[in-house]
Design an enzyme around this catalytic site. Structure first.
Site, PDB file in Angstrom:
ATOM      1  N   HIS A   6     -46.158  24.665 -38.681  1.00 53.26           N
ATOM      2  CA  HIS A   6     -45.792  23.855 -37.523  1.00 53.26           C
ATOM      3  C   HIS A   6     -46.811  22.744 -37.345  1.00 53.26           C
ATOM      4  CE1 HIS A   6     -42.930  26.771 -35.208  1.00 53.26           C
ATOM      5  NE2 HIS A   6     -42.576  26.593 -36.472  1.00 53.26           N
ATOM      6  N   LYS A  65     -55.120  33.036 -29.562  1.00 51.60           N
ATOM      7  CA  LYS A  65     -56.402  33.034 -30.262  1.00 51.60           C
ATOM      8  C   LYS A  65     -56.891  34.411 -30.722  1.00 51.60           C
ATOM      9  CE  LYS A  65     -57.167  28.681 -30.148  1.00 51.60           C
ATOM     10  NZ  LYS A  65     -56.639  28.058 -31.357  1.00 51.60           N
ATOM     11  N   TYR A 114     -44.366  25.845 -24.612  1.00 51.97           N
ATOM     12  CA  TYR A 114     -45.076  26.461 -23.486  1.00 51.97           C
ATOM     13  C   TYR A 114     -44.609  25.726 -22.236  1.00 51.97           C
ATOM     14  CZ  TYR A 114     -48.479  28.524 -26.803  1.00 51.97           C
ATOM     15  OH  TYR A 114     -49.096  29.230 -27.809  1.00 51.97           O
ATOM     16  N   TYR A 173     -56.168  23.931 -30.266  1.00 53.98           N
ATOM     17  CA  TYR A 173     -55.027  24.794 -30.579  1.00 53.98           C
ATOM     18  C   TYR A 173     -54.960  25.089 -32.078  1.00 53.98           C
ATOM     19  CZ  TYR A 173     -50.514  27.030 -30.109  1.00 53.98           C
ATOM     20  OH  TYR A 173     -49.509  27.964 -30.117  1.00 53.98           O
TER      21      TYR A 173
HETATM   22  C1  PHB Z   1     -45.951  34.977 -30.197  1.00 59.22           C
HETATM   23  O1  PHB Z   1     -45.251  34.440 -31.059  1.00 59.22           O
HETATM   24  O2  PHB Z   1     -45.849  36.196 -29.952  1.00 59.22           O
HETATM   25  C2  PHB Z   1     -46.918  34.155 -29.457  1.00 59.22           C
HETATM   26  C3  PHB Z   1     -47.035  32.805 -29.753  1.00 59.22           C
HETATM   27  C4  PHB Z   1     -47.927  32.021 -29.052  1.00 59.22           C
HETATM   28  C5  PHB Z   1     -48.707  32.580 -28.058  1.00 59.22           C
HETATM   29  C6  PHB Z   1     -48.620  33.938 -27.769  1.00 59.22           C
HETATM   30  C7  PHB Z   1     -47.709  34.722 -28.459  1.00 59.22           C
HETATM   31  O3  PHB Z   1     -49.572  31.798 -27.379  1.00 59.22           O
END
Ligand code: PHB
Ligand code: APR
Length: 395
Positions: A77, A301, A205, A390
């Site tokens: 990604h 993280k 998000y 990130y």
């Molecule tokens: C997940 O894919 O379970 C996942 C992805 C990003 C996050 C937390 C969990 O920040």
């Protein structure tokens, strides 16, 4: 009794990602270890956890020969999306800092790690309980445990405490030397695994006035979604209908319109906490991963920190066996913590930015939160800082 006494160089307590990767990295350096895991192998392999591998973590896994399945089955990604005010703001890692992340479930990585242990014939003693440590202040510590009704003792040079959030090894660092730092967040994440195509080709998000939501994925046919719930919620408070309604409401309308839902195949409630215990070592005990620190899942993280810890620890142990010097081992805790705190700060920041804080945030806090999101939207510098964190600080 002699049959139940073993000798190894490094006894690794805990066979999650931290412990199993450490044992594998040590073997690459010609150092012997034994992994002692409380749960059964199948249980560990069945756990559903997060799935974002940082740029540097992915590179490290490739460098040590563990990247093949990740590259075949994972998804690169180049960015991530923040949803607020009804639309998406994309943080373009590739364009901003020429980096990316790999979407690859911890469940899949755990399988790769156990396969690697098997290939290297590193003993994984699963279903081992009642672990106790002795002599970590001396030069030949021992690890004692019960397995299938028998008591075993392992003599070793060093003990690695990789036994996660409920582990026993951190208790061996004397309270008088130990300092802990903690932040509890007043909400939970409710997560589902859904046998449906992801709603978007990258993660979203979402900050909505009613709370946070996250759209993630495992593959083209399997999605992972989360919504913020109340601190005392349990899985029973979140039947599928309520979950899907809440998620849809919190996404931009044009995204919500394309959401495909189905009966969930896994549902969890997870609390959010930041926690760091310092130092990460005492005598001949060295902690790594969740045993030493916890981050809220915002920012994904946890797994990456477990990997960077054991990378540093394997380097330090390799130096010790190569040269006899304990210098790198002595600076392990400081070195690991310096990277850990950067991820702790970032996860805390993202958690503050994206959630509703009932009873904590007032109108002023909400204005600040919204302004921070608008600042990100308007400033490439701000987006670059977020991208750097990130996609992961360097190892
Ligand atoms: C997940 O894919 O379970 C996942 C992805 C990003 C996050 C937390 C969990 O920040
Ligand atoms: N004795 C032996 N093993 C133990 C004990 C014990 N007393 N207590 C716990 N364990 C095992 C657990 O069963 C688990 O398999 O230690 C392992 C710790 O693994 P993780 O919890 O996965 O922690 P870690 O390897 O540090 O990896 C961190 O996992 O929790 C996620 O989000 C977190 O992604 C992060 C990663």
């Amino acid at each position: 009794m002699a049959m139940n006494e073993l000798r190894t160089q490094v006894a690794v307590v805990g066979g999650g990602p931290a412990g199993s990767l450490l044992a594998y990295l040590l073997r690459l350096e010609g150092i012997d270890s034994v992994v002692i895991e409380r749960r059964s192998r199948d249980y560990v392999l069945g756990r559903v956890r997060a799935g974002v591998i940082e740029h540097g973590t992915a590179q490290l896994l490739r460098d040590v020969g563990l990247g093949e399945r990740m590259d075949a089955e994972g998804f690169v990604h180049d960015g991530v999306n923040l949803a607020f005010g009804g639309s998406l703001l994309r943080i373009d890692f590739r364009g901003l800092i020429d980096r990316y992340v790999v979407i690859y479930g911890q469940t899949q990585l755990q399988r790769d790690l156990y396969d690697a242990l098997d290939r290297a014939e590193i003993p994984l003693l699963d279903e081992s309980d009642d672990v106790t440590l002795d002599g970590i202040e001396g030069t030949e510590p021992t690890v004692t445990f019960r397995r299938h009704g028998e008591t075993h003792t392992i003599r070793c040079d060093y003990v690695a405490g990789c036994d996660g959030v409920h582990g026993v090894t951190p208790q061996y660092i004397p309270g008088s030397l130990r300092r802990t730092y903690e932040r509890i967040y007043p909400f939970v994440w409710v997560g589902v695994l859904s046998p449906t195509p992801p709603v978007n080709d990258e993660l979203i998000y979402a900050n909505h006035e009613t709370g946070f939501a996250l759209c993630s994925m495992r593959n083209e046919h399997l999605s992972r979604y989360y919504v913020q719930g109340s601190a005392d919620d349990s899985v029973d408070d979140w039947p599928d209908d309520r979950f899907w309604e809440t998620l849809s409401l919190r996404l931009p309308p044009d995204v919500a319109e394309t959401l495909v839902t189905a009966p969930s195949i896994d549902k969890i409630v997870t609390p959010l906490r930041s926690f760091v215990a310092e130092p990460m070592s005492f005598g001949r005990l060295y902690l790594a991963g969740d045993a030493a620190h916890i981050v809220p899942p915002t920012g994904a993280k946890g797994l990456n920190l477990a990997i960077s810890d054991v990378y540093y620890l394997s380097r330090a142990l390799a130096e010790r066996y190569r040269t006899g010097s304990e210098e790198a081992l002595q600076s392990y805790s400081d070195r690991a913590l310096s990277r850990v705190w950067k991820a702790v700060r970032f996860s805390w920041w993202m958690t503050q930015l994206m959630h509703r804080f009932p009873g904590v945030h007032d109108d002023f806090d909400r204005k600040i939160q919204r302004t921070e999101l608008e600042y990100l939207a308007g400033s490439e510098h701000a987006r670059r800082a977020m991208a750097e964190n990130y996609a992961g600080m360097p190892l």
